[in-house]
Design an enzyme around this catalytic site. Structure first.
Site, PDB file in Angstrom:
ATOM      1  N   HIS A  54     107.809  88.491  35.497  1.00  0.00           N
ATOM      2  CA  HIS A  54     107.363  89.834  35.068  1.00  0.00           C
ATOM      3  C   HIS A  54     106.585  90.501  36.199  1.00  0.00           C
ATOM      4  CE1 HIS A  54     106.024  92.584  31.625  1.00  0.00           C
ATOM      5  NE2 HIS A  54     105.452  93.070  32.708  1.00  0.00           N
ATOM      6  N   HIS A  56     106.174  94.568  38.371  1.00  0.00           N
ATOM      7  CA  HIS A  56     106.529  96.002  38.438  1.00  0.00           C
ATOM      8  C   HIS A  56     106.645  96.407  39.898  1.00  0.00           C
ATOM      9  CE1 HIS A  56     105.855  97.024  34.128  1.00  0.00           C
ATOM     10  NE2 HIS A  56     105.111  95.923  34.188  1.00  0.00           N
ATOM     11  N   GLN A 150     108.232 103.291  30.554  1.00  0.00           N
ATOM     12  CA  GLN A 150     106.773 103.106  30.619  1.00  0.00           C
ATOM     13  C   GLN A 150     106.009 104.060  29.707  1.00  0.00           C
ATOM     14  OE1 GLN A 150     104.268 100.986  32.846  1.00  0.00           O
ATOM     15  NE2 GLN A 150     103.589 101.658  30.829  1.00  0.00           N
ATOM     16  N   HIS A 208     107.705  94.933  26.594  1.00  0.00           N
ATOM     17  CA  HIS A 208     106.239  94.919  26.637  1.00  0.00           C
ATOM     18  C   HIS A 208     105.794  95.024  25.178  1.00  0.00           C
ATOM     19  CE1 HIS A 208     106.661  95.761  30.900  1.00  0.00           C
ATOM     20  NE2 HIS A 208     105.354  95.750  31.058  1.00  0.00           N
ATOM     21  N   GLU A 211     100.759  94.758  23.756  1.00  0.00           N
ATOM     22  CA  GLU A 211      99.793  94.588  24.853  1.00  0.00           C
ATOM     23  C   GLU A 211      98.526  95.349  24.498  1.00  0.00           C
ATOM     24  OE1 GLU A 211     101.083  95.794  28.758  1.00  0.00           O
ATOM     25  OE2 GLU A 211      99.342  94.895  29.723  1.00  0.00           O
ATOM     26  N   ASP A 307     102.901  90.401  37.222  1.00  0.00           N
ATOM     27  CA  ASP A 307     102.768  91.732  36.624  1.00  0.00           C
ATOM     28  C   ASP A 307     102.495  92.829  37.649  1.00  0.00           C
ATOM     29  OD1 ASP A 307     102.933  93.593  34.615  1.00  0.00           O
ATOM     30  OD2 ASP A 307     101.182  92.936  33.502  1.00  0.00           O
ATOM     31  N   TRP A 313      97.020  99.752  37.257  1.00  0.00           N
ATOM     32  CA  TRP A 313      96.571  98.875  36.182  1.00  0.00           C
ATOM     33  C   TRP A 313      95.662  97.758  36.696  1.00  0.00           C
ATOM     34  CZ3 TRP A 313     101.179 101.277  36.425  1.00  0.00           C
ATOM     35  CH2 TRP A 313     101.579 102.026  35.308  1.00  0.00           C
TER      36      TRP A 313
HETATM   37 ZN   LIG Z   1     104.272  94.804  32.676  1.00  0.00          ZN
END
Ligand SMILES: [Zn+2]
Length: 418
Positions: A54, A56, A150, A208, A211, A307, A313
């Site tokens: 996982h 991005h 997203q 996702h 979360e 991630d 983030w």
């Molecule tokens: Zn993610």
């Protein structure tokens, strides 16, 4: 033909040698036939390549961009910040950043990456860049692309259509973000759409999912039920599922029985969620992690991923899966001696199972000769020492090989200062 000798092979106590020809493992065992080239591993541990389940790659290195600053440190502010950042994304910039992110991961032993790519973009800039890179780099790293909305399938106007378009263009998996949709019913609708698209286009699923620390966020329940009905549980992954870490035990107990039946895969993101979650808590403060320990101990497949690498983030992240594992096993409290011997599974075999790449993955005769040599003599020592990856071998050739560590630090703790 070449032969790797004096190896300690992860999850294989019988073998110490690997014979490689034409990029494929021809034999694995002891006292194998000699080869023109013999490489002495001096007892070091050989493991299959790390799998980052996982990541991005369209977000990497945007954390310092103007407008990317996430003051609250929450998931939701991160999404709002990315909305601004992505307006300025160009194809060249997206491709260059993703390449740098891939290089950072591969240089630390990763050979398999599942990347979510934001498709809430009428131009699909990130996706186009990633589709090119997936093809250009395939001899060196295997990349799976998730068509990831997203900003929602429905919260973003036309999001569901963009996901479908991305699948037609060649994305491997259907993504989703039900907890971000504007109402529970709409989140549920997005889960239905996700499963419908996966069956229509014969794709994998990676959502996702939940979360959030909100215990009322239970989209994993619907996802699991739908993929179980379709018989595609093992082709599906639920990423994050943070709220399941806060769920009532009676509910969690029932759900885990259903997860066992469906074969659903779970991906936990320990460093990122430890950072993002619990932000509305005072104390005690939650850790943001799903029930990794209970999944692992009850045979539900669970793996770890990075991630984020420096994005709106999460400011840190460097593709070092050993660091992710180290954090994950602490947060999950999975550090019995038996677990320390086998926890490398969480960044290797379990990730491969999640990605549905088991046929080409692992140290078996007939499979591609892909493996790592770690600077440790046992799995336990590899984890305890956070062992470095000394070399990464792909189709029998070195992706990289570090110089042999040539020094031992000499310490005399009995010395007297003058
Ligand atoms: Zn993610």
């Amino acid at each position: 033909m070449k032969k790797f000798i004096n190896a300690t092979i992860y999850r294989n106590d019988e073998a110490t040698e690997i014979l490689v020809e034409d990029g494929v493992i021809r034999a694995i065992g002891r006292n194998l036939p000699s080869a023109p080239e013999e490489i002495d591993l001096k007892g070091r541990l050989v493991v299959p390549p790390y799998v980052d389940a996982h990541l991005h790659l369209d977000y990497v290195y945007t954390g310092g961009n103007p407008g990317a600053k996430n003051d609250s440190g929450t998931l939701f502010e991160g999404i709002a910040r990315w909305h601004e950042v992505k307006k300025h994304q160009t194809f060249e910039d997206a491709k260059a950043r993703a390449l740098k992110g891939i290089q950072e991961e591969v240089s630390k032993g990763v050979q398999f990456i599942r990347t979510h790519i934001d498709v809430d973009d009428p131009k699909l800039t990130g996706l186009k860049a990633m589709l090119e890179l997936r093809e250009e780099l395939k001899d060196n790293v295997t990349i799976q692309i998730v068509a990831f909305p997203q900003e929602g399938m429905y919260a973003y106007k036309g999001g569901a259509e963009m996901v479908e378009e991305a699948l037609k263009m060649g994305a491997d998996c259907v993504g989703g973000i039900p907890h971000f949709e504007w109402a529970r019913e709409i989140g549920e609708r997005s889960i239905h759409t996700t499963v419908e698209l996966a069956t229509k286009y014969d794709k994998l699923i990676d959502v996702h999912c939940d979360e959030t620390d909100d215990v009322m966020s239970r989209f994993v329940e619907l996802l699991n039920a739908l993929v179980m009905s379709e018989g595609i549980g093992s082709r599906t992954a639920a990423s994050h599922t943070c709220s399941f870490g806060s769920a009532d035990n009676a509910y969690a107990f029932r759900m885990m029985g259903l997860f066992q039946k469906s074969g659903l895969n779970f991906i936990a993101l320990p460093t990122e969620n430890a950072y993002l979650q619990g932000r509305q808590d005072t104390y005690p403060k939650r850790r943001g992690l799903t029930r990794v320990k209970e999944f692992w101990e009850s045979g539900i497949n669970v793996c770890f991923g990075q991630d984020s690498i420096n994005d709106p983030w999460y400011p840190a992240g460097n593709g070092n899966l050993m660091n992710i594992l180290d954090n994950g096993i602490h947060l999950a409290q999975t550090m019995s001696f038996e677990q320390l011997d086998t926890c490398l599974d969480l960044i290797t075999f379990n990730g491969a199972k999640t990605l549905n790449i088991e046929e080409q993955y692992g140290l078996d005769v007939g499979k591609p000769a892909n493996f790592l040599v770690l600077d440790a003599l046992t799995p336990f020592e590899a984890v305890r020492q956070r062992a470095d990856v000394l070399s990464s071998i792909r189709h029998g050739e070195y992706l990289f090989k570090k110089p042999e560590p040539s020094y031992e630090i000499e310490l005399d703790l009995h010395r007297k200062t003058k």
